[in-house]
Design an enzyme around this catalytic site. Structure first.
Site, short mmCIF file in Angstrom:
data_model
loop_
_atom_site.label_atom_id
_atom_site.label_comp_id
_atom_site.label_asym_id
_atom_site.label_seq_id
_atom_site.Cartn_x
_atom_site.Cartn_y
_atom_site.Cartn_z
N CYS A 253 0.79 -1.24 0.00
CA CYS A 253 0.00 0.00 0.00
C CYS A 253 0.82 1.28 0.00
CB CYS A 253 -0.95 -0.01 1.20
SG CYS A 253 -2.17 -1.32 1.10
N1 LIG Z 1 -2.73 -6.07 1.78
C1 LIG Z 1 -3.22 -4.98 2.34
O1 LIG Z 1 -2.88 -4.66 3.47
C2 LIG Z 1 -4.24 -4.13 1.64
C3 LIG Z 1 -4.97 -3.22 2.40
C4 LIG Z 1 -5.93 -2.44 1.78
C5 LIG Z 1 -6.10 -2.54 0.40
N2 LIG Z 1 -5.36 -3.41 -0.34
C6 LIG Z 1 -5.62 -3.49 -1.78
O2 LIG Z 1 -6.42 -4.63 -2.06
C7 LIG Z 1 -6.07 -5.18 -3.33
C8 LIG Z 1 -5.66 -6.62 -3.18
O3 LIG Z 1 -4.50 -6.68 -2.36
P1 LIG Z 1 -4.06 -7.99 -1.60
O4 LIG Z 1 -3.05 -7.56 -0.59
O5 LIG Z 1 -5.24 -8.78 -1.18
O6 LIG Z 1 -3.29 -8.78 -2.79
P2 LIG Z 1 -2.77 -10.29 -2.78
O7 LIG Z 1 -1.65 -10.34 -3.74
O8 LIG Z 1 -2.57 -10.75 -1.37
O9 LIG Z 1 -3.99 -11.13 -3.37
C9 LIG Z 1 -4.49 -10.96 -4.64
C10 LIG Z 1 -5.03 -12.30 -5.11
O10 LIG Z 1 -5.70 -12.08 -6.34
C11 LIG Z 1 -5.45 -13.19 -7.17
N3 LIG Z 1 -5.75 -12.79 -8.55
C12 LIG Z 1 -5.01 -12.04 -9.40
N4 LIG Z 1 -5.69 -11.87 -10.56
C13 LIG Z 1 -6.85 -12.51 -10.42
C14 LIG Z 1 -7.99 -12.69 -11.28
N5 LIG Z 1 -8.03 -12.14 -12.49
N6 LIG Z 1 -9.00 -13.43 -10.83
C15 LIG Z 1 -8.95 -13.97 -9.59
N7 LIG Z 1 -7.93 -13.84 -8.75
C16 LIG Z 1 -6.90 -13.10 -9.16
C17 LIG Z 1 -4.03 -13.58 -6.88
O11 LIG Z 1 -3.78 -14.93 -7.24
C18 LIG Z 1 -3.96 -13.35 -5.37
O12 LIG Z 1 -4.26 -14.52 -4.63
C19 LIG Z 1 -4.99 -4.27 -3.89
O13 LIG Z 1 -5.60 -3.29 -4.67
C20 LIG Z 1 -4.41 -3.64 -2.65
O14 LIG Z 1 -3.80 -2.40 -2.90
C21 LIG Z 1 -4.45 -4.23 0.26
#
Ligand SMILES: NC(=O)c1ccc[n+]([C@@H]2O[C@H](COP(=O)([O-])OP(=O)(O)OC[C@H]3O[C@@H](n4cnc5c(N)ncnc54)[C@H](O)[C@@H]3O)[C@@H](O)[C@H]2O)c1
Length: 395
Positions: A253
């Site tokens: 982030c």
């Molecule tokens: N991690 C955090 O602390 C956090 C906090 C707030 C917001 N976010 C936001 O949330 C979003 C997701 O982040 P995250 O940390 O969960 O990412 P992550 O990498 O942990 O998980 C993303 C998942 O999406 C899957 N994926 C990718 N493309 C896909 C598709 N087309 N169909 C289905 N699955 C798919 C991947 O295999 C992975 O398991 C991002 O935009 C991030 O900025 C993250």
């Protein structure tokens, strides 16, 4: 409700567990088959969700994971929680968001509420998701995720949830869904406001962290403790918020989201000068740390054994994305040191495994609970980037 969640990472699985606990039937869709098999076996990959609770949702039928996008059809709510990284030029990479939208077009034939929780710039829901999905009249809302992995005080339930919809019907449906597991729903006037609020929150953190990182260097050069100054300033009961210096910023982030804001700012002709400068200061912190370590080790670390302790980007999580420890290690090696790293939570990373906590020099980048303090202090020279070890050099 029947809920489908696209992406079962930190954000998607967290929402899946909360929605399942509230009695919804949740289908977790992910493109990673190994992850899907693991989740269906009741094995969680994130700190905030125990294997026990995941296994109980699987056993009760409230949760199942799948790699088959056909499960998306028939859902009342479809949540998009996919990565939104930067490309090689540090511009937004919306390819995962686009692929999620394309899957919805291809597989979802019955109307649903589509919510984007992935962090992105204002206009993403309207222009990159809703405009891209064709064939069915869905409802659309933005509800940016604010989860803070490892934070036991502020969780999905008690962190106010922002909602902005393309239509009043979308907002009403999103309110019903999130109201089943969030205490407070805050409706804003448009998806763009919700999207911008999320990236502004993280920009606020990035800029303030950069400010204290720069201040720590000024204070050190003045011969005073930056941390003592910051603590003293924080006794003011109004108008000041305490941020702490460190080896840099990491995770999915803080180092990434502000660049989404800078990108749209450039498009509308307003330079995002704070974001640019904050990036520079935070990205330069590993070099500052290594320079101080060299100075504190008698002017050279060539030939010395250095152990970098705690390589994830924050305490008590195993997440190494964008961790400043990577640059610290690389720069120490460039200066001739023999570098190992120690982090039981991370275990293996960049083709290397966690080594024992011993060396001529120890650099504490991230402090997890359960740090072996005696082993750390047995190292010849200790540099502390966390401000938690009394009586040693650090920032
Ligand atoms: N991690 C955090 O602390 C956090 C906090 C707030 C917001 N976010 C936001 O949330 C979003 C997701 O982040 P995250 O940390 O969960 O990412 P992550 O990498 O942990 O998980 C993303 C998942 O999406 C899957 N994926 C990718 N493309 C896909 C598709 N087309 N169909 C289905 N699955 C798919 C991947 O295999 C992975 O398991 C991002 O935009 C991030 O900025 C993250």
């Amino acid at each position: 409700m029947r809920v489908a969640i696209i992406g079962q990472g930190y954000v998607g699985l967290t929402i899946a567990a909360d929605a399942a606990a509230a009695g919804n039937t949740v289908l977790g869709f992910d493109v990673n088959p190994a992850l899907v098999a693991q989740l269906n076996a009741g094995v969680s990959h994130i700190e905030g969700i125990s294997n026990n609770s995941l296994a109980s949702f699987v056993a009760s039928g409230n949760y199942s994971a799948s790699t088959d996008a056909a499960v998306l059809d028939g859902a009342d709510v479809i949540v998009i929680a996919v990565p939104t990284p930067l490309d090689g030029d540090r511009n937004p990479d919306l390819s995962y968001v686009h692929s999620a939208a394309d899957l919805i077009t291809q597989y979802v034939k019955s109307p649903a509420l589509i919510v984007n929780e992935s962090t992105s710039y204002p206009g993403t829901l309207r222009n990159e998701i809703a405009a891209r999905i064709t064939g069915v009249e869905h409802l659309y809302a933005s509800s940016p995720e604010r989860v803070d992995p490892g934070n036991t005080q502020w969780r999905t339930k008690n962190t106010p949830r922002l909602i902005g919809g393309l239509t009043p019907a979308a907002v009403a449906k999103a309110r019903e869904f999130y109201g089943s597991f969030c205490d407070e729903i805050i409706e804003v006037s448009s998806p763009e406001v919700a999207e911008a609020a999320k990236i502004f929150e993280n920009t606020f953190r990035q800029v303030n962290i950069a400010l204290v990182n720069e201040f720590a260097q000024i204070a050190d050069a003045l011969g005073i403790s930056g941390r003592e100054v910051i603590s003293a300033a924080a006794t003011k009961p109004y108008g000041f918020m305490e941020f702490k210096p460190g080896a840099g910023v990491g995770g999915h982030c803080i180092p990434v989201d502000p660049s989404y804001l800078a990108h749209v700012a450039n498009q509308v002709g307003v330079p995002a000068t704070f974001i640019k400068r904050a990036n520079e200061v935070n990205l330069a912190m590993p070099a500052y740390v290594v320079q101080r370590v060299i100075a504190g080790s008698g002017g050279s670390i060539a030939g010395k054994s250095v152990v970098v302790v705690g390589v994830s980007y924050k305490a008590n999580v195993a997440d190494t994305r964008e961790t400043p420890a990577a640059a610290v290690i690389d720069l120490l090696r460039n200066n001739g040191a023999t570098v190992t790293w120690h982090d039981d939570l991370v275990g293996s990373w960049r083709g290397e495994t966690s080594a024992p906590l011993k060396g001529d020099v120890a650099v504490l980048v991230t402090r997890h609970d359960g740090l072996d303090l005696a082993a750390l202090q047995a190292c010849g020279y200790v540099f502390d980037c966390t401000g938690t070890i009394a009586g040693v050099d650090g920032i």
